[in-house]
Write a protein that holds these residues in place. Structure first.
Motif, PDB file in Angstrom:
ATOM      1  N   GLN A  16       0.822  -1.203   0.000  1.00 59.76           N
ATOM      2  CA  GLN A  16       0.000   0.000   0.000  1.00 59.76           C
ATOM      3  C   GLN A  16       0.860   1.259   0.000  1.00 59.76           C
ATOM      4  OE1 GLN A  16      -3.265  -0.534  -0.300  1.00 59.76           O
ATOM      5  NE2 GLN A  16      -3.572   1.637  -0.668  1.00 59.76           N
ATOM      6  N   THR A  17       1.945   1.242   0.811  1.00 61.61           N
ATOM      7  CA  THR A  17       2.850   2.387   0.853  1.00 61.61           C
ATOM      8  C   THR A  17       3.485   2.627  -0.513  1.00 61.61           C
ATOM      9  OG1 THR A  17       3.314   1.949   3.166  1.00 61.61           O
ATOM     10  CG2 THR A  17       4.874   3.351   2.007  1.00 61.61           C
ATOM     11  N   THR A  69       0.974   4.142  -2.817  1.00 61.23           N
ATOM     12  CA  THR A  69       0.795   5.556  -2.463  1.00 61.23           C
ATOM     13  C   THR A  69       1.909   6.399  -3.074  1.00 61.23           C
ATOM     14  OG1 THR A  69      -0.254   4.930  -0.367  1.00 61.23           O
ATOM     15  CG2 THR A  69       0.562   7.188  -0.550  1.00 61.23           C
ATOM     16  N   GLN A  70       3.130   5.896  -2.966  1.00 60.43           N
ATOM     17  CA  GLN A  70       4.285   6.608  -3.533  1.00 60.43           C
ATOM     18  C   GLN A  70       4.154   6.735  -5.045  1.00 60.43           C
ATOM     19  OE1 GLN A  70       7.584   4.299  -2.083  1.00 60.43           O
ATOM     20  NE2 GLN A  70       7.665   5.363  -0.109  1.00 60.43           N
ATOM     21  N   GLU A 120       1.564   9.347  -5.892  1.00 55.33           N
ATOM     22  CA  GLU A 120       2.114  10.688  -5.673  1.00 55.33           C
ATOM     23  C   GLU A 120       3.106  11.056  -6.770  1.00 55.33           C
ATOM     24  OE1 GLU A 120       3.648  10.773  -1.703  1.00 55.33           O
ATOM     25  OE2 GLU A 120       1.654  10.920  -0.788  1.00 55.33           O
ATOM     26  N   ARG A 159      -6.390   8.919  -4.585  1.00 53.36           N
ATOM     27  CA  ARG A 159      -7.054   7.729  -4.048  1.00 53.36           C
ATOM     28  C   ARG A 159      -7.399   6.746  -5.162  1.00 53.36           C
ATOM     29  NH1 ARG A 159      -9.888  11.556  -1.044  1.00 53.36           N
ATOM     30  NH2 ARG A 159     -11.664  11.365  -2.482  1.00 53.36           N
ATOM     31  N   GLU A 162      -4.387   4.937  -6.650  1.00 48.58           N
ATOM     32  CA  GLU A 162      -3.985   3.827  -5.776  1.00 48.58           C
ATOM     33  C   GLU A 162      -4.890   2.624  -5.966  1.00 48.58           C
ATOM     34  OE1 GLU A 162      -2.863   3.921  -1.526  1.00 48.58           O
ATOM     35  OE2 GLU A 162      -2.881   6.101  -1.787  1.00 48.58           O
TER      36      GLU A 162
END
Length: 808
Positions: free
Chosen positions: A8-9, A12-13, A16, A137, A140
């Motif tokens: 998940q991290t 997210t990266q 972004e 969101r 992702e």
């Protein structure tokens, strides 16, 4: 659990990273406020603090004037256009408050919004931020879903439409969908491949305005989309009501719920002009636009209104869209049929049926409907151009790499040759038909990456191109006379006409920027081919077509110093809806990509620091050598030179050394100019700058050509015996004219410098006119090779040593 959190991290990266890239490139395109910045400074301690640990030798420095700061973004991939990739760490350098910091996505969003907006508005900023978060969101969620999608590529139409994890790279909020809940996103988002039944209403015929170019009534036409239940009259109509008094109208399920929830829908339900029948019929699938629905077994695609804030706009079918869609269908039926005979590998998809719904003389946009042709069979190989252009992050190879490996395998050629072959075929299929449409018919479709579909042959090479969104098929005002008779019979055609100048900017954005520039950058990012190779192919195709059938379109593409690009980011920052207020959107300027064909790497991007030019002048007994400037070695010397008395008045570069260093760190990696050190008998004696006028301010003052190259020359010594003015100047001119890209040389020496103009005249330059520049009044002067050789006939065949380092 730990693995899920790590995943998940990582997602997210990635989300972004995509968002940052889109924001920075959009700002760069629309404001032009970024320049390449080379290395780590010696005399700017604050910037050095930010960059000293960077692993990237090149950054773009964005000047954010409204915030009074500089933003440094590391360049991971440098494009010839405005489609760069960036490294992970951004830095803000705030000299006023003497601080540096790494902005997060929210801080970056605030900085970009402030720079783009006419006036900072808290409500506007809040909406802008919400849309960024919505996009993040959804990115992702889409990428997470894509991790499970390991099926082999089929290149079907639906696969191409639905496999856009990143989306359109010219939209500020590439995956923003404000109005959908998470559950609705999973149901209606094309990336999740859910089949959906359409909702149907009965709309009283008194409320419907139908337009069609088909030779069948709407009731018969609808049968090709849905088989209506046989018990409609008994189930849905009251006594005295007849089915023949109503139109069955399909609607997107989300919009149907929306319509039933608002006052206007309730009023129509109450007075029985609208009857909700519910969902039935074939399953349809969302395409990349979400509101256009596709079923592989049905030859039509309905395009619905959807009151959801998608990317930059609420996506509704306006009355103007309906009129333009119908007008385009009329145009093809009565005027464009001969074009299709001449160019059977380029097809304009039409929307031959439109329905507008009204209640109490007010248009109900929720029920407005456009029906588009669907020529795509399940077995066809179809590629949406946006799928090739999206900057898709991937572990390992991304889609574009997978695709060209497949092409390479089919062709039995290497990757570079496969990309070249494919691209050459694509531009051949694209440019000639577009030019013919524009020059002979006055027609310009919006052939951007989201509207352009490519049918592939068995070798996966482009075979036929399709353009969609018929409400964007526009006619130039200057072609109006050829449509006089058609306009008399069908006044709807008048809705298509638009000013030539505006239309050329629209074409520029859609075809030259969103389509061709984005594709060139995307192909370059594979690492298998240089963008310059593709630009040369593109330039030569435009040149050939311009020779065969010159038009304002080919002239604009080849000759204009800048191309127009739509200010999508400014529009949303200033709350301008791109659909309902399209005329209010302005166009910014980006450098003409085709001019890179004439770009001299040797003059503007010389490699290395060694001497590459050497010539001996017997009369003066001097050997002139030349090398690129070495910033680490030459800065202090140049600073001392520019503070000499004879330099201060004319050159006005007696800045503090940190400012001079910044000047060179911005100049040396750019495409505008480069600095050289000239040495006389081994002693540094002269500084010259070679610049490209089509990227320089001087290009604003005359009809600049991309083959023009200019020079600035500063003779440092004050001792006449050490100046060697003529040998230095001849060497400079020899070097510049020694490059095949150069047509003529340009100068704009200050009118206060008589010596400079006499020196230029000595080698053949002639004054054209006096120009008033912001920083000086100057003699604009030019020189051609013939003028130079007339002054120095012996130099025509002069033998000098020049080492050209091969460029990567």
């Amino acid at each position: 659990m730990e693995k899920t959190l790590v995943q998940q991290t990582k997602l997210t990266q990635k989300a972004e990273e995509i968002t940052v890239r889109i924001l920075l490139n959009g700002m760069l395109r629309e404001l032009g406020n970024g320049k390449f910045y080379q290395g780590v400074p010696k005399y700017d301690a604050l910037t050095a603090l930010a960059l000293e640990n960077s692993t990237y030798p090149l950054h773009i420095r964005f000047e954010l004037k409204k915030s009074g700061i500089f933003l440094f973004a590391p360049v991971a991939y440098r494009s010839e256009s405005t489609f760069h990739d960036y490294g992970k760490t951004l830095w803000v350098v705030d000299h006023q408050n003497q601080k540096v910091f790494e902005p997060d996505v929210d801080q970056l969003t605030a900085l970009v919004y402030r720079e783009l907006s006419g006036q900072f508005n808290e409500k506007g900023f809040e909406l802008f931020t919400k849309r960024i978060h919505s996009s993040l969101r959804n990115l992702e969620m889409i990428m997470k879903e894509g991790l499970q999608d390991k099926d082999a590529l089929t290149y079907s139409f639906l696969e191409s439409e639905q496999h856009l994890p990143v989306g359109h790279n010219l939209h500020p909020f590439t995956k923003a969908r404000m109005g959908f809940s998470r559950e609705e996103q999973l149901l209606y988002g094309p990336e999740f491949n859910k089949g959906i039944q359409l909702e149907y209403f009965l709309v009283h015929k008194s409320c419907v305005l139908e337009n069609s170019v088909l030779d069948q009534p709407y009731s018969e036409f609808l049968q090709s989309i849905v088989s209506l239940p046989e018990d409609i009259e008994q189930k849905y109509l009251n006594e005295g009501e007849k089915l023949s008094d109503f139109y069955p109208v399909p609607c997107h399920p989300w919009e149907a719920n929306y319509l039933l929830s608002v006052e206007e829908g309730a009023a129509m339900i109450k007075d029985r002009t609208l009857i909700h029948m519910g969902a039935f019929g074939e399953e349809f699938y969302s395409t990349s636009s979400i509101r256009s629905m596709y079923s592989p077994n049905i030859p039509w695609m309905p395009k619905f209104s959807l009151n959801v804030l998608l990317t930059g706009s609420i996506r509704i079918n306006t009355e103007k869209d309906l009129k333009r869609g119908y007008a385009s269908a009329l145009w093809r039926k009565h005027a464009g049929y001969s074009f299709e005979k001449d160019f059977n590998q380029f097809r304009l998809l039409l929307e031959p049926v439109t329905l507008g719904v009204y209640h109490q003389d007010k248009n109900k946009e929720s029920l407005n409907l456009l029906i588009r042709e669907n020529p795509f069979l399940p077995e066809d190989k179809i590629l949406l151009l946006a799928r090739l252009c999206q900057d898709e992050p991937a572990d390992g190879q991304n889609f574009i790499q997978q695709f060209f490996k497949d092409v390479s395998e089919k062709l039995g050629t290497g990757l570079e040759e496969s990309v070249t072959t494919w691209f050459a075929k694509y531009v051949q299929l694209l440019i000639a038909p577009l030019n013919h449409l524009y020059s002979q018919y006055g027609m310009a479709p919006e052939a951007h990456q989201q509207n352009l579909l490519i049918q592939l042959d068995e070798q996966l090479l482009p075979q036929t191109l399709f353009v969609r969104d018929a409400q964007g098929y526009l006619l130039r005002e200057s072609s109006r006379d050829q449509y006089t008779d058609l306009s008399k019979d069908y006044p709807e055609i008048e809705d298509l006409f638009i000013r030539d100048e505006r239309l050329l900017d629209i074409i520029s954005y859609h075809v030259l920027v969103s389509n061709l520039s984005a594709l060139v950058a995307s192909l370059g990012k594979t690492g298998w081919i240089k963008e310059k190779t593709l630009i040369n192919i593109l330039h030569n195709e435009f040149e050939q077509i311009h020779h065969e059938m010159p038009s304002d379109f080919t002239r604009y593409a080849l000759k204009n110093r800048h191309w127009g690009t739509k200010t999508n980011f400014k529009a949303v920052a200033n709350e301008i809806d791109g659909i309902t207020s399209a005329a209010a959107i302005s166009y910014a300027k980006v450098p003409n990509l085709l001019h890179q064909y004439y770009f001299s790497d040797q003059l503007i991007h010389p490699k290395g620091k060694e001497v590459f030019f050497k010539r001996y002048f017997q009369k003066d007994d001097v050997t002139i050598t030349m090398r690129p400037m070495d910033l680490d070695e030459d800065l202090e010397m140049l600073h001392e030179w520019f503070n000499r008395e004879h330099a201060v008045k004319i050159w006005q570069m007696n800045w503090p050394i940190d400012e001079l260093e910044t000047y060179y760190r911005l100049m040396l990696p750019g495409d505008e100019a480069h600095s050289y050190i000239v040495m006389s008998n081994g002693e540094p004696s002269c500084n010259i700058e070679v610049y490209w006028p089509c990227r320089d301010i001087v290009g604003d003052y005359y009809d600049v050509l991309p083959t023009d190259y200019g020079t600035h020359q500063f003779i440092a010594p004050t001792d006449p015996k050490k100046k060697y003015v003529s040998p230095s100047t001849q060497s400079m001119v020899d070097y510049v004219f020694g490059q095949p890209e150069v047509g003529k040389m340009v100068g704009e020496g200050s009118v206060d410098s008589l010596a400079s103009m006499m020196n230029k005249a000595h080698v053949g330059f002639k004054v054209d006119k006096v120009i008033e520049m912001p920083h000086k009044k100057a003699n604009l002067n030019f020189c051609y090779r013939e003028w130079y050789w007339e002054k120095f006939p012996q130099n025509k065949d002069v033998q000098f040593t020049v080492k050209i380092t091969e460029h990567e």
